[in-house]
Design an enzyme around this catalytic site. Structure first.
Site, PDB file in Angstrom:
ATOM      1  N   THR A 123      30.044  39.058  21.006  1.00 32.43           N
ATOM      2  CA  THR A 123      30.809  37.888  21.447  1.00 32.43           C
ATOM      3  C   THR A 123      30.084  36.583  21.150  1.00 32.43           C
ATOM      4  O   THR A 123      28.839  36.558  21.078  1.00 32.43           O
ATOM      5  CB  THR A 123      31.034  37.972  22.967  1.00 32.43           C
ATOM      6  N   TYR A 147      27.563  38.383  31.380  1.00 35.80           N
ATOM      7  CA  TYR A 147      28.379  38.990  30.314  1.00 35.80           C
ATOM      8  C   TYR A 147      27.704  38.793  28.956  1.00 35.80           C
ATOM      9  O   TYR A 147      27.463  39.758  28.216  1.00 35.80           O
ATOM     10  CB  TYR A 147      29.786  38.382  30.306  1.00 35.80           C
ATOM     11  N   PHE A 175      34.794  35.134  18.382  1.00 34.81           N
ATOM     12  CA  PHE A 175      35.079  33.893  19.107  1.00 34.81           C
ATOM     13  C   PHE A 175      36.361  34.156  19.918  1.00 34.81           C
ATOM     14  O   PHE A 175      36.442  35.182  20.561  1.00 34.81           O
ATOM     15  CB  PHE A 175      35.084  32.709  18.135  1.00 34.81           C
ATOM     16  N   HIS A 195      42.821  34.424  30.138  1.00 34.70           N
ATOM     17  CA  HIS A 195      42.735  33.751  28.841  1.00 34.70           C
ATOM     18  C   HIS A 195      43.850  32.720  28.648  1.00 34.70           C
ATOM     19  O   HIS A 195      44.977  32.906  29.103  1.00 34.70           O
ATOM     20  CB  HIS A 195      42.783  34.776  27.708  1.00 34.70           C
ATOM     21  N   PHE A 214      41.528  23.360  32.880  1.00 32.84           N
ATOM     22  CA  PHE A 214      40.194  23.259  33.481  1.00 32.84           C
ATOM     23  C   PHE A 214      39.326  22.221  32.759  1.00 32.84           C
ATOM     24  O   PHE A 214      38.640  22.543  31.799  1.00 32.84           O
ATOM     25  CB  PHE A 214      39.498  24.618  33.456  1.00 32.84           C
ATOM     26  N   GLY A 290      30.655  27.036  33.598  1.00 31.08           N
ATOM     27  CA  GLY A 290      30.118  27.821  32.480  1.00 31.08           C
ATOM     28  C   GLY A 290      30.838  27.666  31.160  1.00 31.08           C
ATOM     29  O   GLY A 290      30.496  28.345  30.192  1.00 31.08           O
ATOM     30  N   ASP A 291      31.848  26.772  31.092  1.00 31.36           N
ATOM     31  CA  ASP A 291      32.571  26.588  29.827  1.00 31.36           C
ATOM     32  C   ASP A 291      31.837  25.590  28.928  1.00 31.36           C
ATOM     33  O   ASP A 291      31.736  24.409  29.272  1.00 31.36           O
ATOM     34  CB  ASP A 291      33.984  26.031  30.095  1.00 31.36           C
TER      35      ASP A 291
HETATM   36  N1  UFG Z   1      41.466  27.411  30.131  1.00 34.96           N
HETATM   37  C1  UFG Z   1      42.257  26.581  30.920  1.00 34.96           C
HETATM   38  N2  UFG Z   1      43.127  27.149  31.786  1.00 34.96           N
HETATM   39  C2  UFG Z   1      43.268  28.508  31.914  1.00 34.96           C
HETATM   40  C3  UFG Z   1      42.449  29.351  31.126  1.00 34.96           C
HETATM   41  C4  UFG Z   1      41.562  28.777  30.243  1.00 34.96           C
HETATM   42  O1  UFG Z   1      42.156  25.359  30.827  1.00 34.96           O
HETATM   43  O2  UFG Z   1      44.071  28.950  32.755  1.00 34.96           O
HETATM   44  C5  UFG Z   1      40.518  26.824  29.191  1.00 34.96           C
HETATM   45  C6  UFG Z   1      39.101  27.240  29.451  1.00 34.96           C
HETATM   46  O3  UFG Z   1      38.508  26.410  30.408  1.00 34.96           O
HETATM   47  C7  UFG Z   1      38.493  27.122  28.076  1.00 34.96           C
HETATM   48  C8  UFG Z   1      39.650  27.467  27.129  1.00 34.96           C
HETATM   49  O4  UFG Z   1      40.826  27.309  27.905  1.00 34.96           O
HETATM   50  O5  UFG Z   1      38.109  25.812  27.829  1.00 34.96           O
HETATM   51  C9  UFG Z   1      39.604  28.901  26.624  1.00 34.96           C
HETATM   52  O6  UFG Z   1      39.422  29.772  27.734  1.00 34.96           O
HETATM   53  P1  UFG Z   1      39.567  31.362  27.640  1.00 34.96           P
HETATM   54  O7  UFG Z   1      39.311  31.890  28.995  1.00 34.96           O
HETATM   55  O8  UFG Z   1      40.848  31.710  26.972  1.00 34.96           O
HETATM   56  O9  UFG Z   1      38.409  31.759  26.644  1.00 34.96           O
HETATM   57  P2  UFG Z   1      36.828  31.462  26.722  1.00 34.96           P
HETATM   58  O10 UFG Z   1      36.525  30.538  25.595  1.00 34.96           O
HETATM   59  O11 UFG Z   1      36.382  31.056  28.054  1.00 34.96           O
HETATM   60  O12 UFG Z   1      36.255  32.932  26.516  1.00 34.96           O
HETATM   61  C10 UFG Z   1      36.299  33.638  25.310  1.00 34.96           C
HETATM   62  C11 UFG Z   1      36.290  35.133  25.609  1.00 34.96           C
HETATM   63  C12 UFG Z   1      35.054  35.529  26.357  1.00 34.96           C
HETATM   64  C13 UFG Z   1      33.860  35.094  25.557  1.00 34.96           C
HETATM   65  C14 UFG Z   1      33.937  33.636  25.189  1.00 34.96           C
HETATM   66  C15 UFG Z   1      32.857  33.275  24.247  1.00 34.96           C
HETATM   67  O13 UFG Z   1      37.422  35.457  26.383  1.00 34.96           O
HETATM   68  O14 UFG Z   1      35.023  36.917  26.535  1.00 34.96           O
HETATM   69  O15 UFG Z   1      35.170  33.339  24.542  1.00 34.96           O
HETATM   70  O16 UFG Z   1      32.380  32.058  24.599  1.00 34.96           O
HETATM   71  F1  UFG Z   1      32.729  35.279  26.280  1.00 34.96           F
END
Ligand code: UFG
Length: 330
Positions: A123, A147, A175, A195, A214, A290-291
């Protein structure tokens, strides 16, 4: 030229999950014979794409010993990890036990029966907060959560086992996986869903009131986080290439997988409005812990080494395929 996978036998662990099911489908289209091992903790029966299904746990060495002793597998693909960042912070041992401990048990079992090719789902979370964008494979690994750390641990374990026991592996650092098979026969289905794209499409389909956005104060042009969305079938295709490279004796390696183009959360929502024709209500919230602000991949290495090329290289098509799937009320 693609080698045909006609006589190739692959054990796909987590083959009833989102990315696993799309890879199983493509492996079979390439002629491979696939056994799925899944404990259905997060996998779904309706995503199973092979008739050869074993219900069980990757950490059950009696079960895996039995599988490896009965059938001569050419390779193992391992998708069976927990992957919710927030949950990993709350319950780190769940992640270390499943993602790391059980993977060690699995590899021991493989080695016992001489199965030495392994394709591993890693990941972008292994990088943590990026120092440079786009991120290459040489970027330091500083995961920010259990994770991501669990995935780094397995990558290290694979590297050590490869040196000690001649196992050959490819670790693919995904990604943001998104979209669904264009047939809409399989797609993304998580409970709870965390997601962005499925949440937006649930709102578009009337199964969620509102999308919580967020964070609107990130150092990005519109203040929202930027991510690199990659179609799940392009990810699946990379697994085929990784398997072929291992069969060709190219040796172990690690590759990023993204499209190399970032979209902000607002851009994703706007694109979903365009694709679905729905309004999609948004509620601005504070940042999710953590984002990172921006995560964009350089996938030049896998393009150069294995000839990978994404077929679904734009967000509109990715969302269209996802919408076709989510339209079927899951
Ligand atoms: N987001 C929102 N609202 C939501 C859900 C997500 O605004 O209801 C935002 C998040 O804050 C983030 C973006 O949308 O900025 C993407 O969020 P996701 O949860 O879809 O994906 P992530 O980038 O957080 O996570 C993904 C994978 C993880 C992995 C990560 C690598 O799902 O398993 O990429 O950084 F760890």
């Amino acid at each position: 030229m693609r080698r045909k996978l006609d006589k190739i036998r692959v054990l796909v662990i987590g083959g009833a999950g989102y990315i696993g099911s799309h890879t199983v489908k493509l492996l079979q289209e390439h002629g491979a014979r696939v056994t799925i091992l899944d404990n259905f903790s997060t996998g779904k029966k309706f995503l199973v794409q092979s008739n050869d299904l074993v219900e069980g746990d990757l950490g059950d060495s009696r079960l895996t010993d039995g599988l490896f002793s009965k059938t001569s597998y050419d390779a193992v693909m391992h998708f069976a990890a927990f992957s919710i960042v927030g949950e990993s912070v709350q319950n780190p041992l769940k992640y270390y036990r499943n993602n790391v401990g059980k993977t060690a048990v699995l590899i021991e079992s493989m080695l016992k029966y001489g199965v030495k090719r392994f394709v591993f789902s890693s990941t972008a979370a292994v990088y943590g907060e990026p120092e440079v964008t786009p991120i290459t494979e040489e970027h330091p690994l500083r995961p920010k959560n259990p994770y991501g750390r669990s995935k780094v641990m397995v990558e290290n374990m694979l590297s050590d086992v490869s040196a000690a026991a001649g196992m050959e592996y490819v670790a693919l650092r995904y990604f943001n996986a998104a979209g669904a098979d264009p047939s809409a026969s399989i797609g993304e289905s998580h409970e709870p869903e965390t997601h962005l794209i499925p949440i937006i499409l649930q709102a578009a389909g009337g199964r969620r009131e509102v999308v919580k956005l967020f964070g609107t104060d990130y150092p990005t042009p519109d203040g929202t986080c930027i991510r690199d969305y990659i179609h799940v079938n392009d990810l699946a295709d990379a697994h085929i290439l990784a398997l072929e490279a291992l069969l060709d004796g190219k040796g172990s390696d690690v590759y990023n997988l993204g499209c190399g183009k970032g979209y902000s959360v607002r851009e994703v929502i706007d694109m979903a409005r365009k694709v679905t024709g729905k309004e999609i209500r948004v509620l601005e919230e504070k940042r999710r812990e953590g984002d990172p602000a921006v995560l964009v991949a350089s996938s030049d290495k896998i393009k150069k080494d294995l000839g990978w090329k994404p077929d679904y290289d734009n967000l509109e098509t990715i969302i269209e395929t996802a919408w076709r799937w989510h339209g079927k009320v899951r």
